[in-house]
Design a protein around this motif. Structure first.
Motif, PDB file in Angstrom:
ATOM      1  N   ASN A  91      20.466  -7.080 -14.787  1.00  0.00           N
ATOM      2  CA  ASN A  91      20.511  -5.741 -15.109  1.00  0.00           C
ATOM      3  C   ASN A  91      20.267  -4.678 -14.372  1.00  0.00           C
ATOM      4  OD1 ASN A  91      20.938  -6.187 -18.292  1.00  0.00           O
ATOM      5  ND2 ASN A  91      19.382  -7.749 -17.756  1.00  0.00           N
ATOM      6  N   LEU A  92      20.873  -4.880 -12.925  1.00  0.00           N
ATOM      7  CA  LEU A  92      20.549  -3.817 -11.547  1.00  0.00           C
ATOM      8  C   LEU A  92      21.057  -2.561 -12.429  1.00  0.00           C
ATOM      9  CD1 LEU A  92      19.784  -2.865  -9.118  1.00  0.00           C
ATOM     10  CD2 LEU A  92      21.982  -4.064  -8.325  1.00  0.00           C
ATOM     11  N   LEU A  93      22.418  -2.488 -12.641  1.00  0.00           N
ATOM     12  CA  LEU A  93      22.746  -0.922 -12.865  1.00  0.00           C
ATOM     13  C   LEU A  93      22.209  -0.490 -14.170  1.00  0.00           C
ATOM     14  CD1 LEU A  93      26.771  -1.931 -12.605  1.00  0.00           C
ATOM     15  CD2 LEU A  93      24.952  -1.092 -10.770  1.00  0.00           C
ATOM     16  N   GLU A  94      21.947  -1.080 -15.209  1.00  0.00           N
ATOM     17  CA  GLU A  94      20.937  -0.563 -16.258  1.00  0.00           C
ATOM     18  C   GLU A  94      19.756  -0.169 -15.584  1.00  0.00           C
ATOM     19  OE1 GLU A  94      19.041  -1.605 -20.367  1.00  0.00           O
ATOM     20  OE2 GLU A  94      20.494  -3.289 -19.404  1.00  0.00           O
ATOM     21  N   ALA A  95      18.876  -0.781 -14.934  1.00  0.00           N
ATOM     22  CA  ALA A  95      17.846  -0.349 -13.871  1.00  0.00           C
ATOM     23  C   ALA A  95      17.891   0.795 -13.374  1.00  0.00           C
ATOM     24  CB  ALA A  95      17.179  -1.539 -13.517  1.00  0.00           C
ATOM     25  N   ILE A  96      19.072   1.054 -12.613  1.00  0.00           N
ATOM     26  CA  ILE A  96      19.149   2.120 -11.792  1.00  0.00           C
ATOM     27  C   ILE A  96      19.409   3.510 -12.616  1.00  0.00           C
ATOM     28  CG2 ILE A  96      20.677   3.249 -10.139  1.00  0.00           C
ATOM     29  CD1 ILE A  96      21.262   0.443  -8.676  1.00  0.00           C
ATOM     30  N   ASP A  97      20.370   3.140 -13.679  1.00  0.00           N
ATOM     31  CA  ASP A  97      20.531   4.235 -14.709  1.00  0.00           C
ATOM     32  C   ASP A  97      19.194   5.004 -15.223  1.00  0.00           C
ATOM     33  OD1 ASP A  97      22.696   5.722 -16.245  1.00  0.00           O
ATOM     34  OD2 ASP A  97      21.705   4.651 -17.888  1.00  0.00           O
ATOM     35  N   LEU A  98      18.490   3.828 -15.776  1.00  0.00           N
ATOM     36  CA  LEU A  98      17.114   4.458 -16.228  1.00  0.00           C
ATOM     37  C   LEU A  98      16.270   5.029 -15.334  1.00  0.00           C
ATOM     38  CD1 LEU A  98      16.063   0.952 -18.300  1.00  0.00           C
ATOM     39  CD2 LEU A  98      16.705   3.401 -19.201  1.00  0.00           C
ATOM     40  N   VAL A  99      16.118   4.892 -14.113  1.00  0.00           N
ATOM     41  CA  VAL A  99      15.244   5.353 -12.940  1.00  0.00           C
ATOM     42  C   VAL A  99      15.911   6.685 -12.554  1.00  0.00           C
ATOM     43  CG1 VAL A  99      14.545   5.518 -10.700  1.00  0.00           C
ATOM     44  CG2 VAL A  99      14.156   3.227 -12.178  1.00  0.00           C
ATOM     45  N   GLU A 143      11.112  -2.902 -10.983  1.00  0.00           N
ATOM     46  CA  GLU A 143      10.098  -3.058 -12.045  1.00  0.00           C
ATOM     47  C   GLU A 143      11.085  -3.045 -13.222  1.00  0.00           C
ATOM     48  OE1 GLU A 143       6.216  -0.818 -10.349  1.00  0.00           O
ATOM     49  OE2 GLU A 143       7.507   0.329 -11.527  1.00  0.00           O
ATOM     50  N   GLU A 144      12.261  -2.396 -13.402  1.00  0.00           N
ATOM     51  CA  GLU A 144      13.039  -2.203 -14.390  1.00  0.00           C
ATOM     52  C   GLU A 144      13.810  -3.626 -14.582  1.00  0.00           C
ATOM     53  OE1 GLU A 144      12.828  -0.360 -16.934  1.00  0.00           O
ATOM     54  OE2 GLU A 144      11.779   1.445 -16.266  1.00  0.00           O
ATOM     55  N   LEU A 154      10.710 -11.863   0.010  1.00  0.00           N
ATOM     56  CA  LEU A 154       9.623 -12.767  -0.676  1.00  0.00           C
ATOM     57  C   LEU A 154       9.120 -11.950  -2.018  1.00  0.00           C
ATOM     58  CD1 LEU A 154       8.207 -15.343  -0.692  1.00  0.00           C
ATOM     59  CD2 LEU A 154       6.487 -14.293   0.721  1.00  0.00           C
ATOM     60  N   VAL A 155       8.721 -10.710  -1.432  1.00  0.00           N
ATOM     61  CA  VAL A 155       8.183  -9.979  -2.661  1.00  0.00           C
ATOM     62  C   VAL A 155       9.168  -9.632  -3.784  1.00  0.00           C
ATOM     63  CG1 VAL A 155       7.597  -7.297  -3.032  1.00  0.00           C
ATOM     64  CG2 VAL A 155       6.449  -8.707  -1.310  1.00  0.00           C
ATOM     65  N   LEU A 156      10.418  -9.408  -3.534  1.00  0.00           N
ATOM     66  CA  LEU A 156      11.447  -9.102  -4.483  1.00  0.00           C
ATOM     67  C   LEU A 156      11.844 -10.269  -5.362  1.00  0.00           C
ATOM     68  CD1 LEU A 156      14.026  -7.122  -2.252  1.00  0.00           C
ATOM     69  CD2 LEU A 156      12.106  -6.041  -3.445  1.00  0.00           C
ATOM     70  N   LEU A 157      11.807 -11.425  -4.657  1.00  0.00           N
ATOM     71  CA  LEU A 157      11.799 -12.727  -5.591  1.00  0.00           C
ATOM     72  C   LEU A 157      10.800 -12.767  -6.465  1.00  0.00           C
ATOM     73  CD1 LEU A 157      12.874 -15.543  -2.810  1.00  0.00           C
ATOM     74  CD2 LEU A 157      14.103 -14.605  -4.755  1.00  0.00           C
ATOM     75  N   SER A 158       9.624 -12.275  -6.269  1.00  0.00           N
ATOM     76  CA  SER A 158       8.807 -12.411  -7.255  1.00  0.00           C
ATOM     77  C   SER A 158       8.830 -11.411  -8.443  1.00  0.00           C
ATOM     78  CB  SER A 158       7.247 -11.997  -6.768  1.00  0.00           C
ATOM     79  OG  SER A 158       7.156 -10.718  -6.193  1.00  0.00           O
ATOM     80  N   ASP A 200       0.827  -1.076  -0.045  1.00  0.00           N
ATOM     81  CA  ASP A 200      -0.040  -0.085  -0.082  1.00  0.00           C
ATOM     82  C   ASP A 200       1.057   1.293  -0.211  1.00  0.00           C
ATOM     83  OD1 ASP A 200      -2.126  -1.629   0.143  1.00  0.00           O
ATOM     84  OD2 ASP A 200      -2.444  -1.497   2.139  1.00  0.00           O
ATOM     85  N   ASP A 201       1.765   1.480   0.808  1.00  0.00           N
ATOM     86  CA  ASP A 201       2.654   2.454   0.960  1.00  0.00           C
ATOM     87  C   ASP A 201       3.680   2.699  -0.116  1.00  0.00           C
ATOM     88  OD1 ASP A 201       1.357   2.793   3.295  1.00  0.00           O
ATOM     89  OD2 ASP A 201       2.772   2.273   4.520  1.00  0.00           O
ATOM     90  N   LEU A 202       4.419   1.407  -0.520  1.00  0.00           N
ATOM     91  CA  LEU A 202       5.683   1.514  -1.366  1.00  0.00           C
ATOM     92  C   LEU A 202       5.166   1.164  -2.939  1.00  0.00           C
ATOM     93  CD1 LEU A 202       8.228   0.219   1.067  1.00  0.00           C
ATOM     94  CD2 LEU A 202       8.124   2.528   0.330  1.00  0.00           C
ATOM     95  N   GLY A 203       4.005   0.573  -2.939  1.00  0.00           N
ATOM     96  CA  GLY A 203       3.487   0.126  -4.250  1.00  0.00           C
ATOM     97  C   GLY A 203       4.089  -0.980  -4.971  1.00  0.00           C
ATOM     98  N   PHE A 204       5.046  -1.825  -3.927  1.00  0.00           N
ATOM     99  CA  PHE A 204       5.277  -3.200  -4.523  1.00  0.00           C
ATOM    100  C   PHE A 204       4.154  -4.164  -5.102  1.00  0.00           C
ATOM    101  CE2 PHE A 204       9.097  -1.860  -2.533  1.00  0.00           C
ATOM    102  CZ  PHE A 204      10.130  -2.314  -3.753  1.00  0.00           C
ATOM    103  N   GLN A 205       4.251  -4.959  -5.850  1.00  0.00           N
ATOM    104  CA  GLN A 205       2.822  -5.930  -6.279  1.00  0.00           C
ATOM    105  C   GLN A 205       3.169  -6.866  -4.965  1.00  0.00           C
ATOM    106  OE1 GLN A 205       4.070  -7.345  -9.943  1.00  0.00           O
ATOM    107  NE2 GLN A 205       5.613  -8.817  -9.454  1.00  0.00           N
TER     108      GLN A 205
END
Length: 565
Positions: free
Chosen positions: A299-307, A290-291, A212-216, A146-151
Motif C-alpha cells: 500500500n505504498l502509494l496510499e501511504a505516500i498520499d496520506l503523508v 509507518e503507514e 534490515l530496518v525497513l524489512l522490520s 536517533d536522527d531519522l526516528g526509525f524503530q
C-alpha cells in the motif's frame, strides 16, 4: 473526430504495440540464474551473476533487491544458493562494544573472505578493520534510529553481520531470515553481509542496515521503494550523492520507465523520491514506512498520499506533479533537491525536441510506465507573429497529468500551467510566441497499477493568437495583491479569467465570478487591473485564461507575488 485530432490519433493507432516493453531486469536475472548450470559450492553471488548474465551489467553493487525477489519466487537450487549465508573458514565472531552487532569474519589469510592486511599483520590489521566496520555500523544505527526516528529491529539480541567476498561488483546485501517466517509475513528480520575489503564501509553499512530496518516495517512493499529508501539513507551517511550519480543519470535518462522499475540501477536512482519527500518534512520518509506498517500488503502509494496530505503537499498526484516538475528546475541548479543531495543533477532526457512546425509524432522513449514521465521540448519562433498550438493524445484509460512549462528566456526558471485532459485522453493548449522563449510539455502517467500508457503530440504554428501580451505582473497593495496585464493587440477576444493558487502543484482556482470583458482591439493596446483582496500570508501565484469568441481558451505563463505584510 475533429480534424485537428486526426493525425495524432492515426499515429497512435499505427504505432501502438510496435514499441516492445522493456524486460524486467530483476526477473530476467533470476530466470537466467535458474537456467544457468549449477553453481560450484564456493562460487560467490557476484560470480554467479557474472556467469548467468554473460556480459550484461547487474547495475548495482547492492544484492538485497535480488535476494528479496528470489525469496518471493518458488524455491530452486539457484535461489537457495543465492540466499545462503557465506561459509567462512576458521570463522571468528567479534562482538561490538555497543552490544548491537556481532561481526563474523575469517582468520584465514589465504581465504577470499580474508580481511585486508591479514597476511602481513594478522592481529593489528584485522583489529583496525573491525573497528572501522563497527564504527560505520554504529554511525548508521544512530542515523537511522536517533536522527531519522526509525524503530530499531526488534526481537534480536544482536544484529548479525558477515564480512565476506560477495564477488565482482557487489559490496553488500541483506539476506532475509529463512525458516522463521513465510515470505508473505509483513515484519521480517535478516542478516547483513558487507564486502570484506571495503575501504570506506560507512555508506554501504548505512545502506544495508537501512534494508534490515525497513524489512522490520514491511517486507511486502515494492522492491524499488526498499532500494530507493536505502539508497537515500546511504546518501545521508556519505554526505552527498556523488556515489549514486550513475544511478541518478540512468533514471533521468529514461524517465518514461518510471519510478516503479525493477531494474537495479533505476531502483537506486529512484532515491530522488524519498529525497523530495524529505524536503517538506525530514520525517516524511519514516512516516511513509509507518503507514506501510499500518496498512497490510503493498500500500505504498496510499501511504505516500496520506503523508503528503498531512504535510500540506496535496494528494499523491499533486506531489508527483511537483516532483517531476522539479527535475526541470534542476537544469538551472536552483532547486532544493540538488542542494539536498549535494550534486548538480543532469537534465532529464527529452522524448521529443521540436523546432520546425507543423510537427507530429510519438515520444522517442516509448510507452510511459506508471509513475513515469515524458518531457517534450518545443522551441518558440519569437520573431514570427502568432504562437504555438500543442495537442496531446494519450490512451484514454490512462490517468494522464499534463503541465505546460514555459519560460520567457533561457536564464529563467520554468513556470507551470496545467493542461486539462478530457475523458478521451486529449488536451490542447495555445500560447503566443512573443512571451515565451521555449516550452516543455510534462506528461505524467498517474496510474496506480502496472499498465503503461502511450501518447502522441501534434504541434503547429497558429498564425493568429487572440492577444499579444506585453506585460503581466503582480504586486502587493494595501488591499491584498494587484494584478496588471497589458496587451499590444487583441483579436476576436471575448474576455479573461484570472486563476490563483498558493500551491501551484495543487492546482489553481478561478478568482473572477464574472468574465472580465475584453477591452482591446487588433490595433489598440489595453491595460487591465484586478485587485485580489482575499490574498493573505504566503506567496500567491496567478495565470490568465483568455476566452475567444469561437470558444477557444488560451493561457499565459504563471506569475507570483507576496501580499502586503
Amino acid at each position: 473526430m475533429k480534424p485537428r485530432q486526426l493525425l495524432p490519433a492515426l499515429l497512435l493507432l499505427l504505432l501502438t504495440g510496435l514499441v516492445p516493453a522493456r524486460a524486467a531486469s530483476v526477473a530476467r536475472i533470476l530466470e537466467q540464474l535458474e537456467r544457468a548450470p549449477a553453481a560450484e559450492a564456493a562460487e560467490t553471488p557476484g560470480a554467479m551473476l557474472q556467469r548467468a548474465l554473460a556480459g550484461e551489467r547487474h547495475g548495482s553493487d547492492c544484492l538485497t533487491p535480488l535476494l528479496l525477489a528470489a525469496e518471493r519466487r518458488p524455491a530452486s537450487a539457484a535461489t537457495r544458493r543465492l540466499l545462503a549465508l557465506p561459509r567462512l573458514p576458521a570463522e571468528r565472531v567479534f562482538t561490538a562494544a555497543s552490544g548491537l552487532f556481532r561481526i563474523h569474519y575469517t582468520t584465514r589469510p589465504d581465504s577470499p573472505h580474508a580481511l585486508p592486511g591479514s597476511s602481513e599483520d594478522p592481529s593489528g590489521a584485522v583489529s583496525r578493520h573491525l573497528e572501522r566496520v563497527e564504527e560505520a555500523l554504529s554511525d548508521a544505527y544512530h542515523l537511522l534510529v536517533d536522527d531519522l526516528g526509525f524503530q530499531a529491529p526488534g526481537g534480536l539480541p544482536f544484529i548479525e553481520v558477515y564480512l565476506a567476498d560477495l564477488g565482482p561488483g557487489l559490496s553488500g546485501a541483506v539476506t532475509p531470515e529463512l525458516g522463521t517466517a513465510s515470505p508473505q509475513e509483513e515484519h521480517r528480520s535478516g542478516t547483513l553481509i558487507l564486502g570484506n575489503r571495503l575501504a570506506e564501509p560507512g555508506p554501504v553499512a548505512a545502506h544495508q542496515l537501512a534494508h534490515l530496518v525497513l524489512l522490520s516495517y514491511s517486507s511486502s512493499e515494492p522492491l524499488w521503494w526498499h532500494e530507493a529508501t536505502a539508497s537515500w539513507i546511504g546518501v545521508l551517511a556519505a554526505g552527498d550523492a556523488s556515489g549514486e550519480e550513475s544511478h541518478l543519470r540512468a533514471l533521468l535518462a529514461a524517465p518514461e520507465r518510471g519510478l516503479a522499475s525493477d531494474d537495479p540501477e533505476l531502483m537506486r536512482g529512484a532515491l530522488l523520491l524519498p529525497a523530495f519527500l524529505a524536503l517538506g518534512e525530514t520525517s516524511a520518509v519514516r512516516r511513509v514506512w509507518e503507514e506501510c506498517d499500518a496498512l497490510a500488503g503493498d500500500n505504498l502509494l496510499e501511504a505516500i498520499d496520506l503523508v503528503a496530505q498531512a504535510d500540506g503537499r496535496g494528494s499523491l498526484e499533486d506531489l508527483l506533479r511537483a516532483f517531476f516538475a522539479s527535475w526541470v528546475a534542476e537544469t538551472a541548479g536552483r532547486s532544493r533537491l540538488g542542494s539536498a543531495l549535494g550534486i548538480e543533477l543532469p537534465s532529464p532526457s527529452l522524448s521529443a525536441e521540436v523546432s520546425a512546425y507543423p510537427a507530429a509524432g510519438m515520444p522517442s522513449g516509448g510507452p510511459v510506465n506508471p509513475l513515469g514521465a515524458s518531457f517534450l521540448h518545443f522551441v518558440s519562433h519569437s520573431r514570427e507573429p502568432g504562437g504555438l498550438s500543442l495537442s496531446v493524445l494519450g490512451t484514454p484509460e490512462t490517468p494522464w497529468d499534463v503541465l505546460l512549462l514555459v519560460r520567457s528566456s533561457p536564464d529563467d526558471l520554468f513556470a507551470a500551467v496545467p493542461v486539462e485532459m478530457d475523458e478521451d485522453g486529449q488536451g490542447e493548449v495555445r500560447f503566443p510566441w512573443s512571451t515565451v522563449s521555449d516550452s516543455l510539455l510534462l506528461v505524467v502517467n498517474m496510474d496506480r497499477g502496472a499498465k503503461p500508457g502511450r501518447l502522441s503530440y501534434w504541434a503547429r504554428h497558429q498564425p493568429t493568437i487572440p492577444f499579444d501580451l506585453l506585460d503581466f505582473h503582480a504586486f502587493p497593495t494595501n488591499d491584498g495583491v494587484g494584478i496588471q496585464w497589458t496587451t499590444d493587440s487583441e483579436s476576436d477576444l471575448f474576455g479573461w479569467h484570472l486563476y490563483r493558487s498558493s500551491r501551484p502543484s495543487r492546482g489553481f482556482t478561478r478568482l473572477n465570478g464574472v468574465l472580465i470583458p475584453a477591452a482591446g482591439s487588433r490595433h489598440d493596446p489595453a491595460t487591465y487591473t484586478f485587485v485580489d483582496s482575499s490574498a493573505v500570508g504566503r506567496k500567491v501565484y496567478y495565470y490568465l485564461e483568455a476566452l475567444t469568441l469561437d470558444g477557444f481558451r488560451e493561457t499565459t505563463y504563471v506569475i507570483g507575488a507576496y501580499p502586503q505584510p
